[in-house]
Design an enzyme around this catalytic site. Structure first.
Site, PDB file in Angstrom:
ATOM      1  N   GLY A  11      32.879 -36.633  72.398  1.00  0.00           N
ATOM      2  CA  GLY A  11      33.994 -37.259  73.442  1.00  0.00           C
ATOM      3  C   GLY A  11      35.121 -36.610  73.034  1.00  0.00           C
ATOM      4  O   GLY A  11      36.288 -37.410  72.950  1.00  0.00           O
ATOM      5  N   ASN A  13      37.009 -34.527  74.694  1.00  0.00           N
ATOM      6  CA  ASN A  13      38.003 -34.621  76.030  1.00  0.00           C
ATOM      7  C   ASN A  13      38.146 -36.029  76.078  1.00  0.00           C
ATOM      8  O   ASN A  13      39.401 -36.219  76.714  1.00  0.00           O
ATOM      9  CB  ASN A  13      36.807 -33.976  77.126  1.00  0.00           C
ATOM     10  CG  ASN A  13      37.080 -32.537  77.116  1.00  0.00           C
ATOM     11  OD1 ASN A  13      38.110 -32.012  77.766  1.00  0.00           O
ATOM     12  ND2 ASN A  13      35.919 -31.817  76.956  1.00  0.00           N
ATOM     13  N   MET A  89      26.241 -35.722  80.129  1.00  0.00           N
ATOM     14  CA  MET A  89      25.054 -34.666  80.421  1.00  0.00           C
ATOM     15  C   MET A  89      23.980 -35.305  81.416  1.00  0.00           C
ATOM     16  O   MET A  89      22.628 -34.948  81.099  1.00  0.00           O
ATOM     17  CB  MET A  89      24.500 -34.440  78.752  1.00  0.00           C
ATOM     18  CG  MET A  89      25.373 -33.664  78.150  1.00  0.00           C
ATOM     19  SD  MET A  89      26.541 -32.332  78.937  1.00  0.00           S
ATOM     20  CE  MET A  89      25.399 -31.061  78.689  1.00  0.00           C
ATOM     21  N   ARG A  90      24.350 -35.804  82.149  1.00  0.00           N
ATOM     22  CA  ARG A  90      23.142 -36.562  83.491  1.00  0.00           C
ATOM     23  C   ARG A  90      23.574 -35.737  84.628  1.00  0.00           C
ATOM     24  O   ARG A  90      24.742 -36.110  85.132  1.00  0.00           O
ATOM     25  CB  ARG A  90      23.071 -38.025  83.433  1.00  0.00           C
ATOM     26  CG  ARG A  90      22.632 -38.738  82.084  1.00  0.00           C
ATOM     27  CD  ARG A  90      21.314 -38.730  81.855  1.00  0.00           C
ATOM     28  NE  ARG A  90      20.497 -39.028  82.574  1.00  0.00           N
ATOM     29  CZ  ARG A  90      19.053 -38.803  82.895  1.00  0.00           C
ATOM     30  NH1 ARG A  90      18.662 -37.900  82.046  1.00  0.00           N
ATOM     31  NH2 ARG A  90      18.244 -39.452  83.750  1.00  0.00           N
ATOM     32  N   ASN A 106      34.994 -33.870  86.947  1.00  0.00           N
ATOM     33  CA  ASN A 106      34.271 -33.374  85.798  1.00  0.00           C
ATOM     34  C   ASN A 106      34.885 -32.000  85.294  1.00  0.00           C
ATOM     35  O   ASN A 106      35.725 -31.524  86.141  1.00  0.00           O
ATOM     36  CB  ASN A 106      32.925 -32.895  86.234  1.00  0.00           C
ATOM     37  CG  ASN A 106      32.017 -32.478  85.129  1.00  0.00           C
ATOM     38  OD1 ASN A 106      31.907 -32.892  84.109  1.00  0.00           O
ATOM     39  ND2 ASN A 106      31.499 -31.136  85.535  1.00  0.00           N
ATOM     40  N   HIS A 108      34.067 -28.344  83.348  1.00  0.00           N
ATOM     41  CA  HIS A 108      33.124 -27.605  83.016  1.00  0.00           C
ATOM     42  C   HIS A 108      33.818 -26.646  81.944  1.00  0.00           C
ATOM     43  O   HIS A 108      34.656 -26.012  82.532  1.00  0.00           O
ATOM     44  CB  HIS A 108      32.740 -27.094  84.426  1.00  0.00           C
ATOM     45  CG  HIS A 108      31.417 -26.011  84.171  1.00  0.00           C
ATOM     46  ND1 HIS A 108      30.196 -26.342  83.693  1.00  0.00           N
ATOM     47  CD2 HIS A 108      31.464 -24.913  84.295  1.00  0.00           C
ATOM     48  CE1 HIS A 108      29.631 -25.495  83.674  1.00  0.00           C
ATOM     49  NE2 HIS A 108      30.091 -24.194  84.071  1.00  0.00           N
ATOM     50  N   ASP A 144      28.169 -28.392  89.365  1.00  0.00           N
ATOM     51  CA  ASP A 144      29.226 -27.543  88.912  1.00  0.00           C
ATOM     52  C   ASP A 144      29.654 -26.902  90.387  1.00  0.00           C
ATOM     53  O   ASP A 144      30.039 -25.603  90.290  1.00  0.00           O
ATOM     54  CB  ASP A 144      28.704 -26.613  87.711  1.00  0.00           C
ATOM     55  CG  ASP A 144      28.109 -27.361  86.703  1.00  0.00           C
ATOM     56  OD1 ASP A 144      27.531 -26.849  86.148  1.00  0.00           O
ATOM     57  OD2 ASP A 144      28.900 -28.462  86.254  1.00  0.00           O
ATOM     58  N   GLU A 173      40.457 -27.209  77.629  1.00  0.00           N
ATOM     59  CA  GLU A 173      39.864 -28.354  78.257  1.00  0.00           C
ATOM     60  C   GLU A 173      40.896 -29.491  77.894  1.00  0.00           C
ATOM     61  O   GLU A 173      41.215 -30.323  78.854  1.00  0.00           O
ATOM     62  CB  GLU A 173      38.689 -28.648  77.806  1.00  0.00           C
ATOM     63  CG  GLU A 173      37.433 -27.684  77.985  1.00  0.00           C
ATOM     64  CD  GLU A 173      36.271 -27.840  77.591  1.00  0.00           C
ATOM     65  OE1 GLU A 173      35.826 -29.032  77.570  1.00  0.00           O
ATOM     66  OE2 GLU A 173      35.541 -26.797  77.292  1.00  0.00           O
TER      67      GLU A 173
END
Ligand code: GRF
Length: 203
Positions: A11, A13, A89-90, A106, A108, A144, A173
């Site tokens: 976590g 981010n 990660m789902r 999101n 990436h 993505d 990020e």
């Protein structure tokens, strides 16, 4: 805007979003942190910051749909308006993506549309890229592949290995995710197909 951050791991981010949202003039509050994994380190960081947390464990759920309906219910009961995926990660099905259309973003660790998927830093090095970075985008059904809100770029240095490159991208990020969330939360973003138009500059 009331924001939920969805995590699966450490976590970092999420932590940078919490830090940004602590500023009084920030246009969003992180009202909930949800993990699909009960052991996610980010849950402790959120709890230490006094942010409500929840676990919606994907294991043991009959189907993706059951998992997503529970996740959606938790978000709605918390009055969430924007969802930030941060190391989540789902894969989310079109059902969930459409329910949160243009309110689901999101981060990436690559300059999309290059390097969708995993292991982006190793792939960028293997391809000899001179520039690499990170992207905040609206989530669409295809992984993505949603409209891009903010990107940050860094040079790939001759001495870079995967870990060094990953660390420099992670710092990008942590800078661009708060910027992107502020733009979306303050209503300064208009999506037109794959194009995103910003009213006002990225701070
Ligand atoms: C980050 O590289 C992020 O880009 C990717 O997952 C990694 C872990 O992020 N989505 P975090 O430290 O859990 O925020």
């Amino acid at each position: 805007s009331r924001v939920a951050v969805l995590i699966s791991g450490r976590g970092s981010n999420m932590a940078s979003l919490l830090e940004a949202a602590a500023r009084p003039d920030y246009p969003a509050e992180i009202a909930l942190v949800v993990s699909n994994r009960p052991d996610a380190g980010g849950l402790k960081r959120a709890a230490q910051a006094g942010v409500p947390t929840a676990v919606v464990d994907h294991k043991g759920k009959g189907s993706r749909q059951v998992f997503e309906e529970e996740l959606d219910a938790r978000l709605r009961e918390a009055g969430i308006e924007i969802v930030c995926l941060a190391g989540f990660m789902r894969l989310l099905t079109p059902w969930f993506v459409n329910r949160w259309n243009d309110r689901l973003i999101n981060i990436h660790p690559a300059l999309l549309p290059s390097f969708k998927g995993l292991d982006t830093h190793a792939r960028a090095l293997a391809e000899g890229c001179r520039i690499h970075g990170a992207t905040v985008h609206f989530v669409r059904a295809e992984m993505d592949a949603g409209p891009i809100i903010v990107q940050g770029a860094i040079p790939v240095l001759d001495g870079d290995d995967e870990a060094a490159l990953a660390a420099r991208v992670l710092a990008v990020e942590h800078r661009i995710y708060p910027q992107a969330l502020a733009l979306v939360a303050s209503g300064r973003v208009r999506v037109d197909g794959m194009r995103v138009f910003l009213d006002g500059e990225v701070s």
